[in-house]
Design a protein around this motif. Structure first.
Motif, PDB file in Angstrom:
ATOM      1  N   GLU A   1     -51.146  74.707  36.321  1.00 34.41           N
ATOM      2  CA  GLU A   1     -51.352  73.461  35.401  1.00 34.41           C
ATOM      3  C   GLU A   1     -50.680  73.058  34.312  1.00 34.41           C
ATOM      4  O   GLU A   1     -50.508  71.991  33.917  1.00 34.41           O
ATOM      5  CB  GLU A   1     -52.822  73.530  34.887  1.00 34.41           C
ATOM      6  CG  GLU A   1     -54.176  73.561  36.010  1.00 34.41           C
ATOM      7  CD  GLU A   1     -55.309  73.482  35.289  1.00 34.41           C
ATOM      8  OE1 GLU A   1     -55.508  73.016  34.324  1.00 34.41           O
ATOM      9  OE2 GLU A   1     -56.508  74.068  36.020  1.00 34.41           O
ATOM     10  N   GLY A   2     -49.988  73.998  33.836  1.00 32.71           N
ATOM     11  CA  GLY A   2     -49.158  73.660  32.595  1.00 32.71           C
ATOM     12  C   GLY A   2     -47.805  74.791  32.308  1.00 32.71           C
ATOM     13  O   GLY A   2     -47.889  75.555  33.196  1.00 32.71           O
ATOM     14  N   GLU A   3     -47.514  74.461  31.273  1.00 31.58           N
ATOM     15  CA  GLU A   3     -46.219  75.287  30.829  1.00 31.58           C
ATOM     16  C   GLU A   3     -46.597  76.640  30.585  1.00 31.58           C
ATOM     17  O   GLU A   3     -45.835  77.711  31.022  1.00 31.58           O
ATOM     18  CB  GLU A   3     -45.574  74.757  29.455  1.00 31.58           C
ATOM     19  CG  GLU A   3     -44.538  75.563  29.188  1.00 31.58           C
ATOM     20  CD  GLU A   3     -43.932  74.958  27.661  1.00 31.58           C
ATOM     21  OE1 GLU A   3     -42.825  75.750  27.128  1.00 31.58           O
ATOM     22  OE2 GLU A   3     -44.592  74.229  27.127  1.00 31.58           O
ATOM     23  N   THR A   4     -47.876  77.153  30.166  1.00 30.69           N
ATOM     24  CA  THR A   4     -48.411  78.583  30.281  1.00 30.69           C
ATOM     25  C   THR A   4     -48.073  79.470  31.404  1.00 30.69           C
ATOM     26  O   THR A   4     -47.388  80.435  31.746  1.00 30.69           O
ATOM     27  CB  THR A   4     -49.814  78.642  29.447  1.00 30.69           C
ATOM     28  OG1 THR A   4     -49.783  78.120  28.232  1.00 30.69           O
ATOM     29  CG2 THR A   4     -50.263  80.223  29.314  1.00 30.69           C
ATOM     30  N   GLU A   5     -48.863  78.861  32.557  1.00 31.18           N
ATOM     31  CA  GLU A   5     -48.813  79.414  33.618  1.00 31.18           C
ATOM     32  C   GLU A   5     -47.410  79.273  34.225  1.00 31.18           C
ATOM     33  O   GLU A   5     -46.945  80.221  35.196  1.00 31.18           O
ATOM     34  CB  GLU A   5     -49.907  78.586  34.768  1.00 31.18           C
ATOM     35  CG  GLU A   5     -51.352  78.564  34.384  1.00 31.18           C
ATOM     36  CD  GLU A   5     -51.666  77.791  33.421  1.00 31.18           C
ATOM     37  OE1 GLU A   5     -52.918  77.847  32.924  1.00 31.18           O
ATOM     38  OE2 GLU A   5     -50.623  77.056  32.776  1.00 31.18           O
ATOM     39  N   PHE A   6     -46.672  78.226  34.014  1.00 32.66           N
ATOM     40  CA  PHE A   6     -45.079  78.334  34.683  1.00 32.66           C
ATOM     41  C   PHE A   6     -44.514  79.407  34.009  1.00 32.66           C
ATOM     42  O   PHE A   6     -43.627  80.140  34.853  1.00 32.66           O
ATOM     43  CB  PHE A   6     -44.697  77.005  34.040  1.00 32.66           C
ATOM     44  CG  PHE A   6     -43.186  76.922  34.216  1.00 32.66           C
ATOM     45  CD1 PHE A   6     -42.624  76.257  35.490  1.00 32.66           C
ATOM     46  CD2 PHE A   6     -42.169  77.419  33.328  1.00 32.66           C
ATOM     47  CE1 PHE A   6     -41.298  76.256  35.711  1.00 32.66           C
ATOM     48  CE2 PHE A   6     -40.703  77.259  33.929  1.00 32.66           C
ATOM     49  CZ  PHE A   6     -40.288  76.739  35.013  1.00 32.66           C
ATOM     50  N   TRP A   7     -44.565  79.756  32.631  1.00 31.97           N
ATOM     51  CA  TRP A   7     -43.537  81.057  32.368  1.00 31.97           C
ATOM     52  C   TRP A   7     -44.325  82.197  32.781  1.00 31.97           C
ATOM     53  O   TRP A   7     -43.626  83.144  32.926  1.00 31.97           O
ATOM     54  CB  TRP A   7     -43.666  80.845  30.740  1.00 31.97           C
ATOM     55  CG  TRP A   7     -42.576  79.855  30.201  1.00 31.97           C
ATOM     56  CD1 TRP A   7     -42.887  78.857  29.688  1.00 31.97           C
ATOM     57  CD2 TRP A   7     -41.283  79.459  30.473  1.00 31.97           C
ATOM     58  NE1 TRP A   7     -42.005  77.688  29.104  1.00 31.97           N
ATOM     59  CE2 TRP A   7     -40.784  78.466  29.726  1.00 31.97           C
ATOM     60  CE3 TRP A   7     -40.494  80.353  31.047  1.00 31.97           C
ATOM     61  CZ2 TRP A   7     -39.630  77.987  29.631  1.00 31.97           C
ATOM     62  CZ3 TRP A   7     -39.161  79.960  30.894  1.00 31.97           C
ATOM     63  CH2 TRP A   7     -38.571  78.735  30.212  1.00 31.97           C
ATOM     64  N   LEU A   8     -45.478  82.266  32.577  1.00 34.17           N
ATOM     65  CA  LEU A   8     -46.444  83.591  32.689  1.00 34.17           C
ATOM     66  C   LEU A   8     -46.051  84.008  34.340  1.00 34.17           C
ATOM     67  O   LEU A   8     -45.770  85.321  34.551  1.00 34.17           O
ATOM     68  CB  LEU A   8     -47.956  83.395  32.584  1.00 34.17           C
ATOM     69  CG  LEU A   8     -48.572  84.693  33.032  1.00 34.17           C
ATOM     70  CD1 LEU A   8     -48.148  85.671  31.927  1.00 34.17           C
ATOM     71  CD2 LEU A   8     -50.216  84.209  32.782  1.00 34.17           C
ATOM     72  N   LEU A   9     -46.323  83.147  35.277  1.00 31.28           N
ATOM     73  CA  LEU A   9     -46.057  83.609  36.629  1.00 31.28           C
ATOM     74  C   LEU A   9     -44.860  83.782  36.903  1.00 31.28           C
ATOM     75  O   LEU A   9     -44.403  84.718  37.789  1.00 31.28           O
ATOM     76  CB  LEU A   9     -46.724  82.533  37.600  1.00 31.28           C
ATOM     77  CG  LEU A   9     -48.230  82.199  37.725  1.00 31.28           C
ATOM     78  CD1 LEU A   9     -48.876  81.254  38.384  1.00 31.28           C
ATOM     79  CD2 LEU A   9     -48.867  83.627  37.744  1.00 31.28           C
ATOM     80  N   SER A  10     -43.805  83.219  36.419  1.00 35.64           N
ATOM     81  CA  SER A  10     -42.444  83.292  36.591  1.00 35.64           C
ATOM     82  C   SER A  10     -42.005  84.793  36.290  1.00 35.64           C
ATOM     83  O   SER A  10     -41.353  85.599  37.010  1.00 35.64           O
ATOM     84  CB  SER A  10     -41.523  82.388  36.153  1.00 35.64           C
ATOM     85  OG  SER A  10     -41.766  81.114  36.585  1.00 35.64           O
ATOM     86  N   GLN A  11     -42.508  85.267  35.090  1.00 34.38           N
ATOM     87  CA  GLN A  11     -42.504  86.507  34.441  1.00 34.38           C
ATOM     88  C   GLN A  11     -43.171  87.705  35.023  1.00 34.38           C
ATOM     89  O   GLN A  11     -42.490  88.637  35.316  1.00 34.38           O
ATOM     90  CB  GLN A  11     -42.517  86.628  33.102  1.00 34.38           C
ATOM     91  CG  GLN A  11     -41.583  85.773  32.203  1.00 34.38           C
ATOM     92  CD  GLN A  11     -40.441  86.020  32.332  1.00 34.38           C
ATOM     93  OE1 GLN A  11     -39.658  87.264  32.118  1.00 34.38           O
ATOM     94  NE2 GLN A  11     -39.395  84.908  32.554  1.00 34.38           N
TER      95      GLN A  11
END
Length: 246
Positions: A77-87
């Motif tokens: 959905e957004g930037e939070t999930e983008f960074w979280l899942l990548s890490q």
């Protein structure tokens, strides 16, 4: 400009995202090597409406054309999930870039255009939606483009309103309490979780807290990652690996 000046029909092969950003999406042909040979994929003339094509062209092609080379899109959905899942993928031992998995935020242009584009171009996709009303709408809309597949293979939905609530109730409460500077009281009374999360977000930001959770997960190990998030990552990686040999 040189290519456009040529009067003959021209075919250009490239792995440059910058070059793709200058080409109308309907001109693209995505070549995928399979065991039986090379498959050619293209965006259908009637797949996207004019509005959807404009949104996708801006969101995917102009901003990050390199994602068109991915084997699987992890739609978030957004930037939070983008960074979280990548890490978190790194904690699980995966290099998403090497696996051919790219996280893409879909909230700005909607999930259906991206799902339809991925289907036409032969790109696998898996969507993660929040557990609130908007997330349910995203999941339902994306479900219309499963092409006979089971929803579990393509769509995951959080059991909580948002990813912050999910992380709070799956062992990372202390990260948000520390950011909000609110310690638990012996009598267990105090602000409800969503109030503490809101205060933590005001003091920091959602992406900052996502990275803080990822750092904590790296110290605790892969077992600390919530099942639903681990499933999204592992499913996306498996789909990418299957896409390269199917």
């Amino acid at each position: 400009d040189v290519i456009e000046a040529l009067r003959a029909q021209t075919v250009v092969t490239t792995n440059s995202g910058e070059l793709l950003a200058t080409v109308p999406m309907t001109y693209l042909r995505r070549l995928v090597r399979r065991e039986h040979g090379v498959d050619v994929h293209r965006l259908g003339k009637r797949t996207l409406s004019a509005t959807q094509l404009r949104r996708v062209a801006y969101h995917i092609r102009a901003k990050r054309g390199g994602v068109l080379f991915a084997r699987c899109w992890m739609l978030v959905e957004g930037e939070t999930e983008f960074w979280l899942l990548s890490q978190l993928a790194t904690v699980l031992g995966y290099d998403l870039d090497a696996e051919g998995v790219r996280a893409i935020e879909f909230a700005q242009c909607g999930a259906p255009p991206l799902a339809k584009l991925a289907n036409d171009l032969g790109i696998e996709w898996h969507l993660l939606a929040d557990g609130d009303e908007s997330g349910s709408v995203y999941a339902r809309d994306a479900g219309e483009y499963l092409r006979g597949e089971s929803p579990e293979r393509r769509i995951s939905q959080l059991g909580y309103r948002d990813v912050e609530q999910c992380l709070w109730h799956n062992g990372f409460e202390d990260v948000y309490r520390k950011a909000a500077r609110i310690t638990p009281r012996p009598d267990r009374r105090g602000p409800p979780p969503h109030r503490i999360i809101q205060k933590a977000v005001r003091k920091r930001s959602k992406p900052y807290l996502a990275l803080a959770v990822a750092e904590e997960a790296a110290q605790r190990g892969r077992r600390s990652i919530p099942d639903v998030l681990r499933n999204v990552i592992e499913t996306s990686v498996q789909m990418a690996r299957s896409a390269s040999v199917s």
